[in-house]
Design an enzyme around this catalytic site. Structure first.
Site, PDB file in Angstrom:
ATOM      1  N   HIS A 151     -13.467 -19.833 -11.327  1.00  0.00           N
ATOM      2  CA  HIS A 151     -12.707 -20.588 -10.324  1.00  0.00           C
ATOM      3  C   HIS A 151     -11.462 -19.778  -9.937  1.00  0.00           C
ATOM      4  CE1 HIS A 151     -11.363 -24.164  -8.155  1.00  0.00           C
ATOM      5  NE2 HIS A 151     -10.146 -23.911  -8.623  1.00  0.00           N
ATOM      6  N   CYS A 196      18.466  31.833   6.747  1.00  0.00           N
ATOM      7  CA  CYS A 196      18.648  31.772   5.300  1.00  0.00           C
ATOM      8  C   CYS A 196      18.378  33.105   4.616  1.00  0.00           C
ATOM      9  CB  CYS A 196      17.751  30.694   4.699  1.00  0.00           C
ATOM     10  SG  CYS A 196      16.003  30.889   5.080  1.00  0.00           S
ATOM     11  N   ASP A 232     -13.895 -29.293 -11.653  1.00  0.00           N
ATOM     12  CA  ASP A 232     -13.047 -28.202 -12.151  1.00  0.00           C
ATOM     13  C   ASP A 232     -12.115 -28.681 -13.269  1.00  0.00           C
ATOM     14  OD1 ASP A 232     -14.225 -26.697 -10.114  1.00  0.00           O
ATOM     15  OD2 ASP A 232     -12.590 -27.111  -8.720  1.00  0.00           O
TER      16      ASP A 232
END
Length: 909
Positions: A106, A698, A142
């Site tokens: 369930h 760089c 249930d």
């Protein structure tokens, strides 16, 4: 155990398969009759295995068990009934018959949400925790004793579909099988359900799923997502029932712009926006709905509400007609109850179900891998004609749903009209920053503002990272095969090439790069980089490992390269587009997603790149661009827990700060003070220029060591070359030297040169700002520079040549001086003596050594530094590999002569 499986669906099929793998005997499968000539998946699987299958239309008649049915069931001799998902009422004499009774799966944490719509009500009530229960069946609804429970968090935007796929299905299958295992071992508990907290809710059907608008935004969101996809929350709009799908809560600080849509009963009109339909609760807060479905079954993107049905049909090419014929055959195989597939055949009205949608999506992928469909695409194009039109538009890259809205800043310049996006780019859309915050980006040629640019805030970073994470974990990018990924990156490179003049012009006005250099290097190498890494997409691979075998078992052991996830990239201002390309292309090729912060002073080519990436078809969330400050945006990216790798190019100081606060993977390309040794036997004409890209480079030769016998002649030639250089507008094709990038950098160069003069170095030429508008600085030459001086040790990052002498024959001494720096990015040597060149190059401590050349890079050659210049490499095949995890180590035990196949997996990262 001897087990009867009673139920249906893919969930029942998976439970059945896992029970068989666990060694149980399935004595019978009891499922529903065929529908429209198609068997339920559970029945199909069992029939394939030769297991008896019973398809009773009902078990009871007028409240009484049908004895013929019960007799057939009892004949199976089941010791346990397992009901993984069952829509039929099963008589108690069947439930109680087996020795171990019956267990039922369930999808809620009983006793909460008893009833058939448990998942729906978990979301409707806004539960923070969800999960499933396996319980012992009794004569209640249930209410039987609990055997096993597992819980999960309910996410704020979960739907029935998402929570089912993420947890309830996969973990539910495992939990049901584990429950059977406990029963077989005699360890299964029977825990009475508490009365406290028990709830029972009705079955959700279409007639009771109507939206009550007199609720808060959160309650409306929960109602819509709790009914998504079945049965679908609906409301009356324009006189017809419209069903709402794909709800999410919205940040209420964001301004909503769009077209109003009157909705009867709502506290205020909805607003159709480019993101979807914004709805308002009675508390004034908002939610967003992505998709709408009309009474005839047609589904559209909510953003298209006022444009639905307006697009004209496209005419198919011969190749596309062949694809349509193939897909017609696929539809026919799925809709076996339909005699012939017409253009007007409706997929769902002809009997297709949700699992048929999954199959159709996969069938399309098999025939056209570049057509990545989502399930919603099928729901939105239910007739065969609409479906084919949608597929063809996606294959052509003309999908209307992915329409890109760009608020351009346009300028007529450089004999063209350039169109520049200026907002943040997050999750495939250009958006304003939080609070609408902006700043001005400046043209260094004249110091004037080019435009206002959105200034990202911390919340924008979080949104971008979340989008990148979702694109990686849930989106099509993470599922795409490598060659298709490469195809998109090739398409992106082609688009960049189509727009190369525009990109170079934007680069020139935003960074001061000379246009001809920007065209060749800034943009040209960027295009090459994406093409290079596009080719690597399907060539990143692991390896097999020979190991000692423990007889009688044999094992296969191999490594697998895997994408990391979200990569954050922080780039500098000297090569805005090229630095983006160097780092982004490899990340994408390896399957990662990217959040990139361009330098605050040069954001425009990155934003233009975002536009081109979207038009190339890269999925939403794969690329995100955030202009903003390093202290705010960069720091948040560095700290963000969902960022798996950080790539940074910038100062050593910031690099050290990043390393103090990170355990994530980091690659750093930092400062440099690259030595260049010039011997007397060099080709002097090749060695005299270090002013490439205005010295904003760089790997620029930050310090020259010139052999004393040629020193004066060398300086003379350098000065002659400097006097020939034309300083001016970078868009002028005859310009050699453009403006420095920004005012603060110009001021630092002036101060740097003043320091050199104070320390006693000889200023031969330059050293001053050019007296004209903009940020121009004279190319500068210093001589008589001693090793202890500031300018001998620190990088200028500008057009400043630092020259020192060395005595003839003192090779080892000049090497010692050249290596006496904390940096190690690049270096160089000029000499005709190849032995000397090799001797020197082997002893220079730098990531790159140039011999009789300088400033050379190529996409296939790795680039990076040593010492305080950082670690990690850009470019080359190794960067592609480093953009993935080193790889899980996977062990597979192959079948022995007497035993079954066993698989074990162990991952090391």
């Amino acid at each position: 155990m001897r087990i009867a499986v009673i139920g249906q669906s893919l969930f029942g099929q998976e439970v059945y398969k896992e029970l068989r793998k666990d060694g149980h005997t399935i004595v019978g499968v009891f499922t529903i009759p065929d529908k429209d000539g198609k068997a339920d998946p559970l029945a199909t699987e069992a029939e394939k295995d030769g297991v008896p299958v019973f398809k009773f239309p009902r078990w009871r008649l007028k409240g009484q068990a049908i004895q013929e049915v019960v007799t057939q069931y009892k004949a199976t001799g089941a010791e346990l009934n397992v009901l993984p998902f069952c829509s039929q009422f099963i008589p108690m004499e069947v439930i109680d018959h087996p020795r171990h009774g019956s267990i039922i799966y369930h999808p809620s944490l009983l006793p909460r949400h008893r009833g058939a719509s448990a998942i729906n009500w978990t979301l409707i009530h806004g539960d923070k925790k969800g999960g499933f229960t396996v319980f012992w069946a009794d004569d209640g609804l249930d209410t039987g004793p609990i055997l096993l429970q597992r819980e999960c968090d309910v996410e704020p935007n979960d739907t029935v579909n998402t929570i089912y796929k993420r947890f309830l299905f996969p973990e539910g299958v495992k939990g049901t099988v584990e429950a059977v295992r406990l029963i077989a071992e005699g360890k299964a508990p029977k825990i009475t359900q508490p009365a406290e907290g028990a709830t029972y809710e009705c079955i959700q059907k279409k007639d009771n799923a109507k939206i009550d608008w007199n609720q808060s935004a959160e309650a409306l969101h929960n109602w819509i997502r709790g009914n998504d996809k079945v049965p679908g929350a609906w409301a009356e709009v324009d006189g017809q029932k419209v069903t709402f799908y794909g709800s999410s809560l919205v940040d209420n600080g964001t301004a909503v712009n769009g077209q109003p849509l009157e909705i009867p009963g709502a506290s205020q009109p909805g607003i159709v926006t480019k993101s979807g339909l914004v709805l308002f609760g009675n508390d004034g807060k908002t939610l967003l709905v992505k998709n709408l479905q009309f009474e005839d079954g047609k589904m559209i993107a909510a953003a298209q509400y006022f444009r639905s049905g307006s697009s004209a049909a496209v005419e198919l090419t011969e190749e596309e007609k062949t694809f349509a014929v193939q897909m017609r055959a696929v539809w026919q195989s799925i809709l076996s109850n339909v005699s012939q597939i017409e253009d007007s055949t409706d997929f769902f009205k002809s009997g297709a179900a949700s699992m048929d949608v999954v199959r159709l999506v996969e069938e399309v992928k098999l025939r056209a891998s570049s057509c990545q469909l989502q399930n919603e695409d099928v729901y939105m194009n239910t007739t065969f004609q609409d479906f084919i039109q949608m597929c063809v538009r996606k294959l052509r890259g003309e999908d209307d749903e992915e329409e890109l809205v760009v608020d351009y800043v346009e300028k007529n310049i450089n004999n063209m009209t350039i169109k520049m996006p200026h907002q943040l780019f997050i999750n495939g859309e250009f958006v304003d920053a939080e609070g609408g915050k902006t700043y001005k980006t400046i043209n260094p040629t004249d110091g004037t503002a080019i435009c206002d640019v959105s200034l990202a805030q911390i919340s924008d970073v979080d949104r971008a990272v979340a989008a990148a994470k979702e694109a990686f974990e849930e989106g099509e990018w993470g599922k795409m095969n490598p060659r298709d990924r490469g195809r998109l990156i090739y398409r992106l490179a082609d688009l960049m090439e189509e727009h190369q003049e525009e990109l170079a012009t934007i680069e020139a006005i935003d960074s001061g790069a000379v246009y001809t250099l920007a065209l060749k290097t800034h943009v040209g190498m960027s295009i090459q980089t994406f093409r290079y890494f596009a080719g690597w997409c399907d060539k990143i691979q692991g390896s097999t490992i020979p190991i000692n075998q423990a007889r009688p078992n044999r094992n296969l052991t191999f490594t697998k390269k895997e994408p990391m996830g979200v990569c954050a990239i922080v780039i500098p201002w000297n090569y805005p587009l090229m630095m983006l390309a160097w780092k982004t292309a490899a990340c994408l090729a390896a399957g990662n997603t990217v959040v990139l912060k361009p330098a605050q002073v040069t954001p425009l080519t990155a934003l233009k790149f975002a536009e081109l990436a979207a038009r190339a078809g890269l999925p939403k969330g794969v690329i995100n661009i955030l202009p903003g400050s390093g202290a705010l945006v960069g720091q948040r990216l560095s700290d963000h827990p969902d960022v798996r790798k950080l790539g940074f190019t910038g100062s050593t100081e910031i690099g050290k700060h990043i390393m103090k606060s990170n355990v994530k993977k980091v690659s750093l390309e930092l400062g440099g003070k690259s030595p260049l040794i010039i011997f007397s036997d060099c080709e002097m004409d090749k060695a005299v220029s270090v002013f490439f890209n205005k010295g904003e480079n760089c790997i620029a030769a930050g310090r020259l060591f010139v052999e004393d016998s040629i020193h004066d002649l060398f300086v003379q030639k350098v000065v002659e070359e400097v006097k020939k250089m034309k300083i001016g507008d970078p868009l002028d094709r005859s310009t050699d030297h453009g403006p420095q990038n920004h005012k603060a950098h110009l001021d630092k160069l002036v101060e740097y040169c003043q320091t050199g003069v104070k320390e006693g170095a000889t200023l031969v030429c330059g050293g001053r700002q050019v007296q004209r508008p903009g940020f121009f600085f004279e190319p500068t030459v210093f001589t008589d520079v001693q090793d202890h001086m500031y300018i001998a040790k620190e990088e200028s990052f500008g057009p400043v040549m630092i020259i020192s002498k060395f005595k003839s024959g003192e090779v080892d001494d000049v090497l010692r001086r050249a290596n006496a720096t904390e940096y190690g990015l690049a270096s160089g040597v000029f000499t005709r003596d190849i032995s000397k060149a090799l001797y020197v190059s082997e002893r220079l401590n730098a990531g790159t050594v140039f011999v009789n050349t300088y400033n050379k890079t190529d996409v296939a050659a790795p680039f990076g530094g040593f010492k305080q210049s950082g670690f990690g490499k850009d470019l080359g095949k190794h960067y592609g590999y480093r953009s993935q995890e080193p790889g899980g180590v996977i062990w597979v035990q192959t079948p022995s002569a007497s035993g079954p196949k066993v698989k074990r997996t162990l991952r090391h990262h």
